[in-house]
Every structure is written in structure tokens, then in C-alpha cells.
Design a protein around this motif. Structure first.
Motif, PDB file in Angstrom:
ATOM      1  N   GLN A   1      15.964 -57.382 -33.802  1.00 17.39           N
ATOM      2  CA  GLN A   1      16.679 -57.824 -35.280  1.00 17.39           C
ATOM      3  C   GLN A   1      17.668 -58.219 -34.977  1.00 17.39           C
ATOM      4  O   GLN A   1      18.107 -58.573 -33.755  1.00 17.39           O
ATOM      5  N   GLU A   2      17.798 -58.845 -35.455  1.00 15.57           N
ATOM      6  CA  GLU A   2      18.837 -60.213 -36.211  1.00 15.57           C
ATOM      7  C   GLU A   2      20.130 -58.659 -35.229  1.00 15.57           C
ATOM      8  O   GLU A   2      20.676 -57.422 -36.182  1.00 15.57           O
ATOM      9  N   GLY A   3      20.927 -59.632 -34.836  1.00 12.52           N
ATOM     10  CA  GLY A   3      21.920 -59.382 -33.871  1.00 12.52           C
ATOM     11  C   GLY A   3      22.346 -57.747 -32.607  1.00 12.52           C
ATOM     12  O   GLY A   3      23.277 -57.602 -32.094  1.00 12.52           O
TER      13      GLY A   3
ATOM     14  N   LYS B   1      19.814 -64.673 -34.005  1.00  9.08           N
ATOM     15  CA  LYS B   1      19.592 -65.066 -35.690  1.00  9.08           C
ATOM     16  C   LYS B   1      18.458 -65.344 -35.565  1.00  9.08           C
ATOM     17  O   LYS B   1      17.567 -64.981 -35.351  1.00  9.08           O
ATOM     18  N   PRO B   2      17.705 -65.039 -36.576  1.00 11.94           N
ATOM     19  CA  PRO B   2      16.446 -65.661 -36.994  1.00 11.94           C
ATOM     20  C   PRO B   2      16.335 -66.691 -36.230  1.00 11.94           C
ATOM     21  O   PRO B   2      14.943 -67.396 -36.438  1.00 11.94           O
ATOM     22  N   GLU B   3      16.664 -67.899 -37.165  1.00 13.43           N
ATOM     23  CA  GLU B   3      16.601 -69.186 -35.936  1.00 13.43           C
ATOM     24  C   GLU B   3      17.055 -69.249 -34.549  1.00 13.43           C
ATOM     25  O   GLU B   3      16.070 -70.203 -34.378  1.00 13.43           O
ATOM     26  N   ASP B   4      16.774 -68.349 -33.258  1.00 11.10           N
ATOM     27  CA  ASP B   4      16.821 -68.055 -32.699  1.00 11.10           C
ATOM     28  C   ASP B   4      15.344 -67.398 -31.818  1.00 11.10           C
ATOM     29  O   ASP B   4      14.610 -68.042 -30.906  1.00 11.10           O
ATOM     30  N   SER B   5      14.447 -67.809 -32.824  1.00 12.40           N
ATOM     31  CA  SER B   5      12.656 -67.048 -32.901  1.00 12.40           C
ATOM     32  C   SER B   5      12.696 -68.539 -32.334  1.00 12.40           C
ATOM     33  O   SER B   5      12.112 -69.581 -32.676  1.00 12.40           O
TER      34      SER B   5
ATOM     35  N   VAL C   1      13.003 -63.265 -33.873  1.00 12.22           N
ATOM     36  CA  VAL C   1      13.973 -62.046 -34.419  1.00 12.22           C
ATOM     37  C   VAL C   1      14.045 -62.196 -36.051  1.00 12.22           C
ATOM     38  O   VAL C   1      14.299 -62.732 -36.327  1.00 12.22           O
ATOM     39  N   SER C   2      14.053 -60.871 -36.652  1.00 16.52           N
ATOM     40  CA  SER C   2      14.391 -60.691 -38.034  1.00 16.52           C
ATOM     41  C   SER C   2      15.038 -59.539 -38.188  1.00 16.52           C
ATOM     42  O   SER C   2      15.614 -59.582 -38.219  1.00 16.52           O
ATOM     43  N   SER C   3      15.441 -60.425 -39.967  1.00 17.51           N
ATOM     44  CA  SER C   3      16.963 -60.304 -40.383  1.00 17.51           C
ATOM     45  C   SER C   3      16.863 -59.345 -41.275  1.00 17.51           C
ATOM     46  O   SER C   3      15.951 -58.498 -41.055  1.00 17.51           O
TER      47      SER C   3
END
Lengths: 111, 115
Positions: free
Chosen positions: A14-16, A79-83, A109-111
Motif C-alpha cells: 500500500q502507498e506509504g 508511492k504508486p510511481e515506484d511500481s 504499490v497501490s494508493s
């Protein structure tokens, strides 16, 4: 035989939610250990180089560490952009400059 | 920021045909490499090239493969007679120095499909 093993194969966060990726290596003599990020259908994008045990490198939410047998890529508050898929590679003295890659860890990584 | 470029981005060919994959390394780099990645598998080293000759090559890099630096900027990989199992992403990489350890920067890749 020189080998690189990455775990887990896939990781969903999850994000964070901070976590770590592992890269275990077996080489006769380590010249350097490299972390790359690879997005689908793209080439590996350089993140870090580590040369000796105890060394650490940081960039934004990523921190790479190295011991004599393994390296960790710590991701803090992703963050999702780290996926992406994170690749570990080693250079061994007896293998010249060739990089030996692991299979990678695919991070979602999901928000 | 300088980057490695590769052309074409996608190449489709018939089995038995010759293909040439092209790369323009980062301009002040001295070492050049080719790697391949079969779908779902590891990135694998093929060959390294320095001072206009092959420096190292893997078992994959057999007589069907050749590399060349035809001018001051391009670096090419030729596959003489393609096989179905040559279908993969091919990545070119370059590094700056003749050093014991030096970072390799990768291009975006050429997807080769052999029919």
C-alpha cells in the motif's frame, strides 16, 4: 558458478507501507553490485552501485545496503510511481565486466 | 542527460533471415555491451567490446552473432541466421571508463520477433 537470487519475486504494498527487497549473491570475488529499475518494455535504469560490505547509498525513497552475502533495497513510504521491477546485478572479478543479473522483484504499490 | 539510443524499437523477421540491431552509446563511453532478455527471464550478458575488439563473450554469443563499431558513434549486433529462440529484447549498454567497476547505462531495447 556466480549466482544472483532475488526475493520476493513479487511484492504488493500500500502507498506509504515501507519494505525491503533482498538480493543474495554468490561470486568468487565481488567487483560491484548494481541495482536497476526496469519498467515494462523498457531498458534497465541505473539506481545504485555498491562496492564493499557496509556501504550504503540513498536516493529519494530508496536506500541500498551491502553485506558480504547480500544486498537490500529498502523502500520507505513508497508511492504508486515506484511500481516497477527492481533488478540486482553483480560484477565478479573473474567474469570481467559482464553483469550477472537476478530475476528481479516486481513491486506494485497501490494508493 | 546523455543516454544510450537503440534502433529499431521493434524488429520482426522471418526465421533464417539476417538482422542488424543498432545502438548509439553515450558519446564519451569506451566500453560497449549487448544483453538480451527473453520474455519473463533474466537479463543475460552476450558480449562486451572495447578498443574495436570483443573483450568478453558468453556461451550464448556463438558464430551466428557478431558485433561491429562501423563508425565513431554506432555499435551494431548482427544475427546472421535468426532462429525462433532468438526472439527477445536486446539491450545495448555502455560504460565510461576502463575501470575495475563502472556503471553500465542501458538503452531502451529492441524487441526482436522471429517468425
Amino acid at each position: 558458478e556466480d549466482q544472483v537470487t532475488q526475493s520476493p519475486e513479487a511484492l504488493r504494498l500500500q502507498e506509504g507501507e515501507s519494505s525491503s527487497l533482498n538480493c543474495s549473491y554468490t561470486v568468487s570475488g565481488l567487483r560491484g553490485l548494481f541495482w536497476y529499475r526496469q519498467d515494462p518494455g523498457k531498458g534497465p535504469e541505473f539506481l545504485f552501485t555498491l562496492y564493499s560490505a557496509g556501504e550504503e547509498k540513498e536516493k529519494e525513497r530508496l536506500k541500498a545496503t551491502l553485506t558480504k552475502k547480500e544486498s537490500f533495497l529498502h523502500i520507505t513510504a513508497p508511492k504508486p510511481e515506484d511500481s516497477a521491477t527492481y533488478l540486482c546485478a553483480v560484477q565478479a572479478f573473474q567474469a570481467g565486466t559482464a553483469l550477472i543479473f537476478g530475476k528481479g522483484t516486481t513491486l506494485s504499490v497501490s494508493s | 542527460e546523455p543516454e544510450v539510443t537503440q534502433t529499431p524499437s521493434h524488429q520482426v523477421t522471418q526465421m533464417g533471415q539476417e538482422v542488424i540491431l543498432r545502438c548509439v552509446p553515450i558519446s564519451n563511453h569506451l566500453y560497449f555491451y549487448w544483453y538480451r532478455q527473453i520474455l519473463g527471464q533474466k537479463v543475460e550478458f552476450l558480449v562486451s567490446f572495447y578498443n574495436n575488439e570483443i573483450s568478453e563473450k558468453s556461451e550464448i554469443f556463438d558464430d551466428q552473432f557478431s558485433v561491429e563499431r562501423p563508425d565513431g558513434s554506432n555499435f551494431t549486433l548482427k544475427i546472421r541466421s535468426t532462429k525462433l529462440e532468438d526472439s527477445a529484447m536486446y539491450f545495448c549498454a555502455s560504460s565510461a571508463l576502463l575501470a575495475n567497476t563502472d556503471t553500465q547505462y542501458f538503452g531502451p531495447g529492441t524487441r526482436l520477433t522471429v517468425l
